[in-house]
Design a protein around this motif. Structure first.
Motif, short mmCIF file in Angstrom:
data_model
loop_
_atom_site.label_atom_id
_atom_site.label_comp_id
_atom_site.label_asym_id
_atom_site.label_seq_id
_atom_site.Cartn_x
_atom_site.Cartn_y
_atom_site.Cartn_z
N ASP A 1 40.86 28.23 21.13
CA ASP A 1 41.25 27.32 22.00
C ASP A 1 41.12 27.83 23.45
OD1 ASP A 1 41.44 25.58 19.93
OD2 ASP A 1 43.57 25.32 20.37
N ARG A 2 41.73 29.12 23.77
CA ARG A 2 41.69 29.67 24.91
C ARG A 2 40.44 30.22 25.25
NH1 ARG A 2 42.50 29.83 29.98
NH2 ARG A 2 42.97 31.86 31.11
N LEU A 3 39.64 30.90 24.29
CA LEU A 3 38.46 31.52 24.36
C LEU A 3 37.34 30.23 24.73
CD1 LEU A 3 36.24 33.69 23.93
CD2 LEU A 3 36.10 33.08 21.60
N ALA A 4 37.65 28.96 24.42
CA ALA A 4 36.76 27.91 24.77
C ALA A 4 36.80 27.46 26.07
CB ALA A 4 36.88 26.74 23.65
N GLU A 5 38.21 27.41 26.55
CA GLU A 5 38.54 27.05 27.78
C GLU A 5 38.00 27.91 28.85
OE1 GLU A 5 42.50 26.99 30.50
OE2 GLU A 5 42.60 26.61 28.46
N VAL A 6 38.18 29.29 28.58
CA VAL A 6 37.52 30.39 29.45
C VAL A 6 36.04 30.49 29.52
CG1 VAL A 6 39.75 31.69 29.93
CG2 VAL A 6 37.99 32.41 27.98
N ALA A 7 35.45 29.95 28.22
CA ALA A 7 33.93 30.16 28.17
C ALA A 7 33.34 29.12 29.34
CB ALA A 7 33.60 29.85 26.79
N TYR A 8 34.02 27.91 29.56
CA TYR A 8 33.67 27.04 30.46
C TYR A 8 34.02 27.34 31.78
CZ TYR A 8 31.66 24.59 26.54
OH TYR A 8 31.12 24.16 25.30
N THR A 9 34.81 28.22 31.97
CA THR A 9 35.47 28.37 33.60
C THR A 9 34.75 29.56 33.90
OG1 THR A 9 37.23 29.46 32.76
CG2 THR A 9 37.43 27.13 33.20
N GLY A 10 34.30 30.49 33.38
CA GLY A 10 33.73 31.86 33.66
C GLY A 10 34.86 32.68 34.34
N PRO A 11 34.63 33.83 35.20
CA PRO A 11 33.25 34.17 35.53
C PRO A 11 32.63 34.73 34.48
CG PRO A 11 34.72 35.71 36.43
CD PRO A 11 35.89 34.63 35.69
N HIS A 12 31.27 34.73 34.36
CA HIS A 12 30.55 35.20 33.27
C HIS A 12 29.52 36.44 34.01
CE1 HIS A 12 31.48 31.92 30.67
NE2 HIS A 12 31.15 31.18 31.83
N GLN A 13 30.29 37.46 34.16
CA GLN A 13 29.78 38.64 34.61
C GLN A 13 30.28 39.95 33.97
OE1 GLN A 13 30.14 38.00 38.67
NE2 GLN A 13 32.11 39.26 38.77
N TYR A 14 29.55 41.15 33.98
CA TYR A 14 30.09 42.54 33.72
C TYR A 14 31.28 42.78 34.40
CZ TYR A 14 26.45 43.19 30.30
OH TYR A 14 25.51 43.19 29.07
N GLN A 15 32.30 43.35 34.03
CA GLN A 15 33.62 43.83 34.58
C GLN A 15 33.03 45.35 35.40
OE1 GLN A 15 35.96 43.46 36.81
NE2 GLN A 15 36.44 42.19 35.05
N VAL A 16 33.49 45.55 36.32
CA VAL A 16 33.48 46.92 36.85
C VAL A 16 33.60 47.96 36.06
CG1 VAL A 16 33.78 46.03 39.43
CG2 VAL A 16 35.74 47.11 38.14
N CYS A 17 32.82 49.19 36.14
CA CYS A 17 32.75 50.38 35.33
C CYS A 17 34.59 50.65 34.90
CB CYS A 17 32.00 51.41 35.48
SG CYS A 17 30.23 50.85 35.41
N ALA A 18 34.98 50.52 35.99
CA ALA A 18 36.53 51.42 36.09
C ALA A 18 37.59 50.47 35.18
CB ALA A 18 36.89 51.68 37.36
N GLY A 19 37.05 48.98 34.89
CA GLY A 19 38.08 48.17 34.39
C GLY A 19 38.27 47.23 35.44
N ALA A 20 39.15 45.98 34.56
CA ALA A 20 39.39 44.80 35.56
C ALA A 20 40.34 45.44 36.60
CB ALA A 20 39.72 43.75 34.67
N LYS A 21 40.25 44.92 37.65
CA LYS A 21 41.09 45.29 38.78
C LYS A 21 42.66 44.79 38.52
CE LYS A 21 42.29 44.70 43.83
NZ LYS A 21 43.37 45.46 43.55
N ALA A 22 42.81 43.56 38.08
CA ALA A 22 44.34 42.99 37.59
C ALA A 22 44.93 43.92 36.68
CB ALA A 22 44.19 41.59 37.14
N PHE A 23 44.12 44.38 35.74
CA PHE A 23 44.55 45.25 34.67
C PHE A 23 44.98 46.70 35.27
CE2 PHE A 23 43.96 48.04 31.10
CZ PHE A 23 45.03 47.64 30.20
N ARG A 24 44.11 47.24 36.03
CA ARG A 24 44.23 48.41 36.52
C ARG A 24 45.42 48.46 37.63
NH1 ARG A 24 40.45 49.71 40.22
NH2 ARG A 24 38.99 47.92 39.88
#
Length: 98
Positions: free
Chosen positions: A46-69
């Motif tokens: 269900d969450r996957l379906a939700e985010v699939a429609y809201t995006g963003p739909h692009q590759y993450q930066v090579c160093a990893g997602a900023k929020a995760f870092r």
């Protein structure tokens, strides 16, 4: 097959691909790669379906997602007492081969 470049002649098969090939040849259980025989929990789908429609739909930066870092840096500081810069001192990779 024609060789494309001498630079690629030293490239080898990844360990995961090799173990998958061997497991398939031997009809063995493949522990090197995830091949689940069940569906993910409904909440995840269900969450996957939700985010699939809201995006963003692009590759993450090579160093990893900023929020995760940022979260890794915060946790590192909490447990070690050392402050590190998530922009220049943390790199998140896609597995050990990267």
């Amino acid at each position: 097959m024609r060789e494309l470049s001498s630079r690629t002649s030293k490239f080898t098969e990844s360990v995961i691909r090799q173990m998958t090939r061997i497991a398939n040849e031997c009809d063995a259980i493949n522990l090197s790669q995830g091949f689940p025989d069940f569906d993910p929990p409904k909440a995840i789908l269900d969450r996957l379906a939700e985010v699939a429609y809201t995006g963003p739909h692009q590759y993450q930066v090579c160093a990893g997602a900023k929020a995760f870092r940022d979260a890794v840096a915060k946790k590192f500081e909490h447990f070690s007492g050392m402050k590190i810069d998530p922009e220049s001192e943390i790199v998140v990779t896609c597995g050990s081969t990267e």
